[in-house]
Design an enzyme around this catalytic site. Structure first.
Site, PDB file in Angstrom:
ATOM      1  N   SER A  32       1.111  -1.374   0.238  1.00 31.38           N
ATOM      2  CA  SER A  32       0.192  -0.431   0.470  1.00 31.38           C
ATOM      3  C   SER A  32       0.833   0.958   0.257  1.00 31.38           C
ATOM      4  CB  SER A  32      -0.874  -0.541   0.849  1.00 31.38           C
ATOM      5  OG  SER A  32      -0.079   0.112   1.908  1.00 31.38           O
ATOM      6  N   ASN A  67      -3.947   6.420  -1.301  1.00 27.69           N
ATOM      7  CA  ASN A  67      -3.375   6.828   0.323  1.00 27.69           C
ATOM      8  C   ASN A  67      -2.916   7.911  -0.307  1.00 27.69           C
ATOM      9  OD1 ASN A  67      -3.916   4.730   1.589  1.00 27.69           O
ATOM     10  ND2 ASN A  67      -2.553   3.071   0.866  1.00 27.69           N
ATOM     11  N   HIS A 115      -3.173  -3.611  -4.997  1.00 28.55           N
ATOM     12  CA  HIS A 115      -3.915  -2.958  -4.059  1.00 28.55           C
ATOM     13  C   HIS A 115      -4.694  -3.165  -3.684  1.00 28.55           C
ATOM     14  CE1 HIS A 115      -4.017   0.548  -1.317  1.00 28.55           C
ATOM     15  NE2 HIS A 115      -3.704  -0.662  -0.342  1.00 28.55           N
ATOM     16  N   GLU A 155      -6.786  -1.202  -6.595  1.00 30.02           N
ATOM     17  CA  GLU A 155      -5.896  -1.052  -7.429  1.00 30.02           C
ATOM     18  C   GLU A 155      -4.854  -1.472  -8.235  1.00 30.02           C
ATOM     19  OE1 GLU A 155      -5.450   3.832  -4.829  1.00 30.02           O
ATOM     20  OE2 GLU A 155      -4.998   2.164  -4.277  1.00 30.02           O
TER      21      GLU A 155
END
Length: 335
Positions: A161, A234, A184, A196
């Site tokens: 991540s 993120n 991800h 992702e």
């Protein structure tokens, strides 16, 4: 105790509409993809790491009909992973097959085998998904070993991540780097739709198409991003969480009021402090520390990840969030 926050009927209606729109979009993408040329079809998947993430990835793969090998370093870890999957499948079965919960669970589990032999785990697999400790050295060591064990056409994917997918991929030969990407998933994997897909400069179009196809086949909604710090979610989420902590540290507002504001004012399903406690304050600290190296090289702004005394203090005191029983809030049961 975490005080309950009232949600308005308008928000519930809005969320229902958003969920319906997301489902429609996913269905549309799936139909489009079925008529679009793609890479090699993936039928067998190996997952390294039998924790919450790895178990979740193995579960959704098995539920979609993939033959899954779950691998970890000890039999105890694998047993724990299977227990996580079994409990999760029981919850799924209550909705999908309430008259035969045991039968439903056994059918899915039949698609999963386990092994502590990493080399054996990848002998005949089409896709390797790594979901182990968030350490670039450990990940590179694993993939470097697997590169000579897996078949040439096998695709490698990391569930990192926060780490550079490109740097992890460089542990493998150049040909494998073309078949290497980030995949991800989000926790809890069975419930979270988003995945992702991270493309490095070396990731081939065929590899990307194969990952997109299998991601849709297991019922997820893929988005694509280049290999940048934090990817999409993120990259936006971590600075938001850190700035929320700075607001409390400055005395601008309380965690309770900030959570209420973001839930009822911005429509977020969970305020930043509830989310911080759920993710773990130690995890957030670890990510921020890693990003400071990226900031030093100019990849992101330094002010976004500057150390926060309040966050460091809570971590040093062992107040890590839900898993420790206390973070920004207190919890009766550790989770």
């Amino acid at each position: 105790m975490l005080s309950p926050i009232l949600r308005s009927a308008t928000m519930s209606s809005t969320r229902s509409q958003l969920n319906a729109a997301a489902a429609t979009r996913l269905s549309s993408i799936q139909r489009h993809l079925s008529t679009t040329p793609s890479g090699s079809r993936i039928e067998r998947m190996t997952v390294f790491g039998a924790g919450l993430m790895g178990a979740g990835i193995a579960q959704v793969g098995a539920q979609s009909g993939l033959k899954v090998t779950l691998s970890d370093v000890t039999d105890k870890a694998l047993e724990n992973g299977l227990n996580i999957i079994s409990k999760s499948l029981s919850r799924v079965a209550k909705k999908k097959s309430p008259d035969d919960i045991e039968g439903f669970t056994k059918k899915i589990l039949a698609n999963i085998e386990t092994t502590t032999d990493a080399g054996k785990a990848v002998e005949d697999t089409d896709l390797v998904v790594e979901a182990i400790i968030e350490s670039i050295k450990v990940k590179r060591d694993l993939f470097g070993f697997l590169d000579s064990k897996a078949k040439a056409e096998c695709i490698f994917a990391t569930n990192t991540s926060s780490l550079s997918v490109t740097e992890i991929a460089e542990s493998c030969g150049k040909e494998r780097q073309e078949r290497f990407a980030g995949l991800h998933f989000f926790n809890p994997v069975p419930a979270m739709k988003l995945v992702e897909i991270i493309r490095t400069p070396q990731t081939s179009t065929s590899t990307y198409e194969s990952l997109k196809e299998v991601t849709l086949r297991i019922g997820k909604a893929p988005v694509t991003c280049n290999d940048t710090p934090g990817f999409i979610v993120n990259r936006l989420l971590v600075p938001y969480l850190l700035e929320s902590i700075r607001m409390v540290e400055r005395g601008d507002a309380t965690p309770e009021d900030i959570d209420t504001a973001m839930e009822l004012g911005a429509g977020y399903p969970m305020g930043p402090f509830k989310l911080l406690d759920f993710v773990g304050l130690d995890t957030t600290t670890y990510i921020a520390q890693g990003w400071r190296g990226k900031a030093a090289s100019g990849q992101i702004s330094k002010e976004l990840v500057e150390p926060i005394e309040l966050l460091d203090k809570l971590v040093k005191e062992g107040k890590l969030g839900r898993k420790s029983g206390q973070g920004f809030y207190e919890y009766e049961n550790k989770k």
